[in-house]
Design a protein around this motif. Structure first.
Motif, PDB file in Angstrom:
ATOM      1  N   HIS A 269       0.825  -1.206   0.000  1.00  0.00           N
ATOM      2  CA  HIS A 269       0.000   0.000   0.000  1.00  0.00           C
ATOM      3  C   HIS A 269       0.860   1.257   0.000  1.00  0.00           C
ATOM      4  O   HIS A 269       1.873   1.340   0.694  1.00  0.00           O
ATOM      5  N   MET A 270       0.444   2.246  -0.791  1.00  0.00           N
ATOM      6  CA  MET A 270       1.145   3.526  -0.841  1.00  0.00           C
ATOM      7  C   MET A 270       0.157   4.659  -0.605  1.00  0.00           C
ATOM      8  O   MET A 270      -0.913   4.697  -1.230  1.00  0.00           O
ATOM      9  N   TYR A 271       0.487   5.557   0.292  1.00  0.00           N
ATOM     10  CA  TYR A 271      -0.307   6.773   0.456  1.00  0.00           C
ATOM     11  C   TYR A 271       0.076   7.730  -0.661  1.00  0.00           C
ATOM     12  O   TYR A 271       1.217   8.167  -0.759  1.00  0.00           O
TER      13      TYR A 271
ATOM     14  N   GLY B  60      -6.958   2.510   6.690  1.00  0.00           N
ATOM     15  CA  GLY B  60      -8.338   2.156   6.400  1.00  0.00           C
ATOM     16  C   GLY B  60      -9.190   1.915   7.624  1.00  0.00           C
ATOM     17  O   GLY B  60     -10.405   2.110   7.577  1.00  0.00           O
ATOM     18  N   ASP B  61      -8.583   1.515   8.750  1.00  0.00           N
ATOM     19  CA  ASP B  61      -9.392   1.252   9.935  1.00  0.00           C
ATOM     20  C   ASP B  61      -9.885   2.528  10.607  1.00  0.00           C
ATOM     21  O   ASP B  61     -10.669   2.474  11.548  1.00  0.00           O
TER      22      ASP B  61
ATOM     23  N   PHE C 215      -9.629   3.329   0.449  1.00  0.00           N
ATOM     24  CA  PHE C 215      -8.809   2.690  -0.588  1.00  0.00           C
ATOM     25  C   PHE C 215      -7.498   2.149  -0.042  1.00  0.00           C
ATOM     26  O   PHE C 215      -6.545   1.955  -0.788  1.00  0.00           O
ATOM     27  N   ASP C 216      -7.439   1.905   1.232  1.00  0.00           N
ATOM     28  CA  ASP C 216      -6.323   1.173   1.815  1.00  0.00           C
ATOM     29  C   ASP C 216      -6.555  -0.301   1.483  1.00  0.00           C
ATOM     30  O   ASP C 216      -7.530  -0.895   1.958  1.00  0.00           O
TER      31      ASP C 216
ATOM     32  N   TRP D  43      -6.626   2.573  -6.208  1.00  0.00           N
ATOM     33  CA  TRP D  43      -5.681   2.041  -5.230  1.00  0.00           C
ATOM     34  C   TRP D  43      -4.263   2.278  -5.762  1.00  0.00           C
ATOM     35  O   TRP D  43      -4.011   2.124  -6.968  1.00  0.00           O
ATOM     36  N   TYR D  44      -3.338   2.629  -4.859  1.00  0.00           N
ATOM     37  CA  TYR D  44      -1.945   2.879  -5.238  1.00  0.00           C
ATOM     38  C   TYR D  44      -1.037   1.935  -4.455  1.00  0.00           C
ATOM     39  O   TYR D  44      -1.178   1.780  -3.234  1.00  0.00           O
TER      40      TYR D  44
END
Length: 299
Positions: free
Chosen positions: A149-151, A160-161, A179-180, A199-200
């Motif tokens: 995952h990338m911010y 995401g939580d 989108f985490d 998503w990235y």
């Protein structure tokens, strides 16, 4: 400026050409490959030498740009798998790929730096839940392959939580915390959200952008829809060049440190607002290592 206008004109013309070529390819077997291997950073000529009948070229000679494309109908029973290699290591593996587009800008060289994929999905007007499950299956497969995952800069590092704690996620983030990829949308939020999902991810200096476009069924818009899933794989250079205007792209290496500092300041302000609202920040997250900056610092 003329180069930009020409590219825009070509962008509008290419889809119509593609439809005709797709029909030809399906009939004459030019798209009959069942397994396609692409080596990132290799000259396009080497790929074409290995698979001379798989890709067709659409070139805009005045701009020195070519689009090398593979196409099959999404409904085809024989969609190929694709392996993207980084040297001897497999960087990415995809099953049931209906389309591939490789953009070669001769001003940068003939190496493969940017690849887009059109991925097969479920039939039109399939229930939203089934589509969501199918897409998350793709995401989980990418995570198993080592993608992380990338911010997306300058989004705050809100995992995401924490998404349920946001009354207006867009007020805190350009990339919604839903989108985490480590967390899954609820079906209710999935349907309520706007019709484009992003998503990235990153891995070993490469970047992935997974995007999904949703069209709701006319008869049962809250129950079913049609989804188009695409994936773009980029080298470090290809990814960061996209952050600059056309006139600045050639100087992206020199301009990147200043841009990153702007992003950091924007992120810090957004994270400060999030923390004040009682939202947890993922403090131990670190942005992807940028090799080009390390090279410049060593010189």
């Amino acid at each position: 400026m003329k180069r930009i206008i020409s590219l825009l004109a070509t962008a509008f013309l290419l889809p119509a050409c593609d439809v005709a070529k797709d029909s030809v390819n399906e009939v004459n077997g030019m798209s009959g490959e069942q397994s396609i291997t692409i080596h990132i950073n290799e000259p396009i000529s080497e790929l074409l030498g290995r698979a001379p009948s798989t890709f067709r070229a659409d070139c805009l000679q005045p701009a020195m740009i070519c689009w090398y494309k593979f196409r099959k109908p999404f409904s085809s029973r024989r969609l190929p798998s694709v392996s993207v290699m980084d040297g001897s290591e497999q960087l990415l593996y995809l099953e049931e790929t209906a389309g591939i587009t490789i953009v070669i800008d001769e001003e940068l060289g003939s190496e493969i730096r940017d690849i887009s994929f059109s991925l097969s999905g479920l039939p039109d007007n399939t229930p939203h839940k089934a589509n969501k499950d199918n897409i998350y299956g793709r995401i989980q497969d990418l995570l198993k392959q080592g993608w992380r995952h990338m911010y997306h800069f300058p989004a705050p590092r809100i995992p995401g939580d924490q998404a349920g704690r946001l009354t207006d996620a867009r007020g805190h983030s350009l990339a919604h915390p839903w989108f985490d990829p480590r967390y899954e949308f609820s079906l209710d939020n999935w349907i309520k959200f706007r019709r484009t999902y992003h998503w990235y991810l990153h891995k070993d200096g490469y970047y992935l952008h997974l995007s999904v476009r949703r069209e709701n069924s006319e008869m049962e818009p809250l129950e079913s829809g049609t989804y188009l899933t695409s994936l773009e794989l980029m080298t470090e250079e290809s990814y960061w060049r996209k952050h600059f205007e056309y006139e600045q792209k050639a100087q992206w290496k020199e301009l990147l440190p200043e841009l990153l500092e702007e992003y950091r300041q924007q992120r810090a302000a957004r994270e400060e607002a999030a923390i004040a609202a009682g939202i947890r920040i993922e403090d131990d997250y670190r942005d992807p290592y940028i090799r080009e900056l390390a090279k410049r610092n060593d010189n």
